[in-house]
Design a protein around this motif. Structure first.
Motif, short mmCIF file in Angstrom:
data_model
loop_
_atom_site.label_atom_id
_atom_site.label_comp_id
_atom_site.label_asym_id
_atom_site.label_seq_id
_atom_site.Cartn_x
_atom_site.Cartn_y
_atom_site.Cartn_z
N VAL A 1 39.44 40.60 54.38
CA VAL A 1 39.99 40.83 53.05
C VAL A 1 39.67 39.63 52.16
CG1 VAL A 1 42.11 41.13 51.70
CG2 VAL A 1 41.85 42.30 53.90
N VAL A 2 39.04 39.92 51.02
CA VAL A 2 38.71 38.89 50.04
C VAL A 2 39.56 39.13 48.80
CG1 VAL A 2 36.89 37.80 48.68
CG2 VAL A 2 36.34 38.80 50.93
N GLU A 3 40.42 38.19 48.47
CA GLU A 3 41.33 38.36 47.34
C GLU A 3 40.75 37.76 46.07
OE1 GLU A 3 45.55 37.68 48.21
OE2 GLU A 3 44.95 37.16 50.25
N HIS A 4 40.99 38.47 44.94
CA HIS A 4 40.50 38.02 43.64
C HIS A 4 41.65 38.00 42.63
CE1 HIS A 4 36.22 38.32 44.78
NE2 HIS A 4 36.58 39.40 45.45
N ALA A 5 41.72 36.97 41.84
CA ALA A 5 42.76 36.85 40.81
C ALA A 5 42.24 37.44 39.51
CB ALA A 5 43.16 35.39 40.63
N CYS A 6 41.87 38.72 39.54
CA CYS A 6 41.32 39.38 38.36
C CYS A 6 41.59 40.87 38.48
CB CYS A 6 39.82 39.12 38.23
SG CYS A 6 38.85 39.64 39.66
N ASP A 7 41.22 41.66 37.46
CA ASP A 7 41.48 43.09 37.49
C ASP A 7 40.45 43.82 38.35
OD1 ASP A 7 39.13 43.68 35.94
OD2 ASP A 7 40.23 43.37 34.09
N TYR A 8 40.63 45.13 38.45
CA TYR A 8 39.81 45.90 39.38
C TYR A 8 38.34 45.99 38.96
CZ TYR A 8 38.40 49.59 42.59
OH TYR A 8 37.77 50.30 43.56
N SER A 9 38.09 46.16 37.68
CA SER A 9 36.70 46.25 37.21
C SER A 9 35.93 44.98 37.54
CB SER A 9 36.65 46.53 35.71
OG SER A 9 37.17 47.81 35.43
N GLU A 10 36.56 43.83 37.32
CA GLU A 10 35.91 42.56 37.63
C GLU A 10 35.77 42.38 39.14
OE1 GLU A 10 34.07 38.89 37.41
OE2 GLU A 10 34.34 40.44 35.87
N THR A 11 36.74 42.89 39.90
CA THR A 11 36.65 42.80 41.36
C THR A 11 35.46 43.60 41.88
OG1 THR A 11 39.03 42.47 41.58
CG2 THR A 11 37.87 43.25 43.53
N ILE A 12 35.22 44.77 41.31
CA ILE A 12 34.05 45.56 41.70
C ILE A 12 32.77 44.77 41.41
CG2 ILE A 12 32.68 47.63 41.22
CD1 ILE A 12 35.25 49.11 40.63
N ALA A 13 32.71 44.15 40.24
CA ALA A 13 31.53 43.36 39.87
C ALA A 13 31.32 42.20 40.84
CB ALA A 13 31.69 42.84 38.44
N ARG A 14 32.40 41.54 41.23
CA ARG A 14 32.29 40.41 42.17
C ARG A 14 31.88 40.89 43.56
NH1 ARG A 14 37.38 36.32 40.79
NH2 ARG A 14 36.97 36.10 38.55
N ALA A 15 32.42 42.03 43.98
CA ALA A 15 32.04 42.57 45.29
C ALA A 15 30.57 42.96 45.30
CB ALA A 15 32.91 43.78 45.61
N ARG A 16 30.10 43.52 44.19
CA ARG A 16 28.69 43.91 44.09
C ARG A 16 27.80 42.69 44.23
NH1 ARG A 16 29.11 46.20 39.55
NH2 ARG A 16 29.36 48.35 40.25
N VAL A 17 28.16 41.61 43.56
CA VAL A 17 27.38 40.36 43.65
C VAL A 17 27.43 39.81 45.07
CG1 VAL A 17 27.28 37.96 42.89
CG2 VAL A 17 27.64 39.77 41.21
N ALA A 18 28.61 39.88 45.70
CA ALA A 18 28.76 39.36 47.06
C ALA A 18 27.87 40.10 48.06
CB ALA A 18 30.22 39.46 47.50
N ALA A 19 27.61 41.38 47.78
CA ALA A 19 26.80 42.18 48.71
C ALA A 19 25.31 42.05 48.47
CB ALA A 19 27.21 43.65 48.60
#
Length: 323
Positions: A89-107
């Motif tokens: 589990v990777v936690e982000h201090a941001c909203d869901y849209s930004e979390t999707i963007a960060r997950a996309r970059v992480a992958a």
């Protein structure tokens, strides 16, 4: 009815892709050899709970590494539940849209890594669409007729839009104009409503319209709708209703007190939309048989809410305590 079907379908497509690329027999995917190969692959997804759990459970069952990126809205118990099944589990201090963007970059550019895109995955959308067939079987078993004289109105809790969009696609294919789908969103996060109302080519953010995306319904706390969903079924959506947190909490309590139905606020949103939809739609000429309609409420989760959390939701002081 659960919304995990889309995630399961996506995950099975990923497993099939890995198996074929490694010459693995599809009927022997649980053997030690297959699990050894599958265990070298990672699946990455962003979620506030339900999608991540379906990806985590099925992914771990096949031996995949499951990496779930969770927004600030996600409940702590949902993160713990994922960790309990062995997901990262990777936690982000941001909203869901930004979390999707960060997950996309992480992958990106990571070897043997698959990304499940909640905003743009056709596998997710088509996986959700299968729910229409299940619903049709249930209606047939109960002798419920769906036609122009006795239409069906389906209330669908909506976050980014993939699940209700896929379900809408399936229902429209099966029942045509005899079914109306009503997307239900929190008043603080009406991302599909603002997307349809704006008429813009690219879905805008709710922040642009003065909404703060702050809602008790963590599964629906999404500031920007899926462009893929809007392109696929946007014109088929019959109505969008925004409901308050207090209305969702009222229905959490009502569903429990009347029917012992255990819902979380996101799931109770469907019930909260019934009255406002009927008030708005009763004078619409295209719905002359609304008084004969069957109304169906899509409850998306709640059975796994820990007892202390659920007991708190039932308290009349809960909304005030949450601020």
């Amino acid at each position: 009815m659960d919304q995990g079907a889309g995630g399961v379908h996506e995950l099975l497509c990923i497993v099939e892709q890995i198996a074929l690329s490694n010459n693995l027999s599809l009927d022997r995917l649980t053997t030690p050899e297959a699990r050894s190969i599958l265990g070298s692959y990672r699946v990455v997804v962003a979620s506030t709970g339900n999608l991540g759990y379906s990806i985590g459970v099925v992914g771990r069952a096949f031996g995949l590494v499951a990496e779930i990126h969770m927004s600030a809205d996600a409940k702590a118990w949902k993160k713990d539940r994922l960790r309990d099944i062995g997901a990262d589990v990777v936690e982000h201090a941001c909203d869901y849209s930004e979390t999707i963007a960060r997950a996309r970059v992480a992958a990106e550019n990571r070897r043997d890594t698959m990304f499940v895109d909640d905003e743009g995955s056709r596998h997710l959308l088509t996986g959700y669409a299968v729910a229409a067939d299940e619903l049709a079987r249930q209606l047939d078993a109960r002798g419920v007729r769906v036609d122009a004289e006795t239409p069906l109105v389906v209330y669908l809790p909506c976050g980014v839009g993939g699940a209700p969009g896929g379900i809408t696609y399936g229902l429209k294919r099966r029942f045509g104009d005899a079914v109306a789908t009503v997307f239900v969103e929190p008043v603080a996060s009406p991302c599909v409503m603002v997307a349809l109302a704006s008429g813009l080519a690219s879905p805008p953010s709710v922040y642009q319209f003065g909404c703060d995306n702050g809602t008790i319904a963590d599964g629906l706390a999404v500031p920007r709708a899926s462009a893929l969903m809007l392109d696929a079924v946007g014109e088929a959506i019959d109505a969008v209703v925004a409901v308050t947190d207090s209305a969702m909490l009222d229905w959490v309590r009502t569903a429990w007190n009347r029917s012992a139905l255990r819902l979380e606020p996101s799931a109770a949103a469907a019930f909260a939309a019934h009255a406002p939809f009927n008030l708005a739609a009763k004078h619409e000429p295209e719905w002359p048989r609304l008084d004969r309609a069957t109304h169906l409420f899509w409850a998306t989760g709640g059975s796994k809410v820990p007892d202390p959390e659920f007991t708190a939701l039932l308290s009349p002081d809960y909304a005030d305590a949450e601020g």
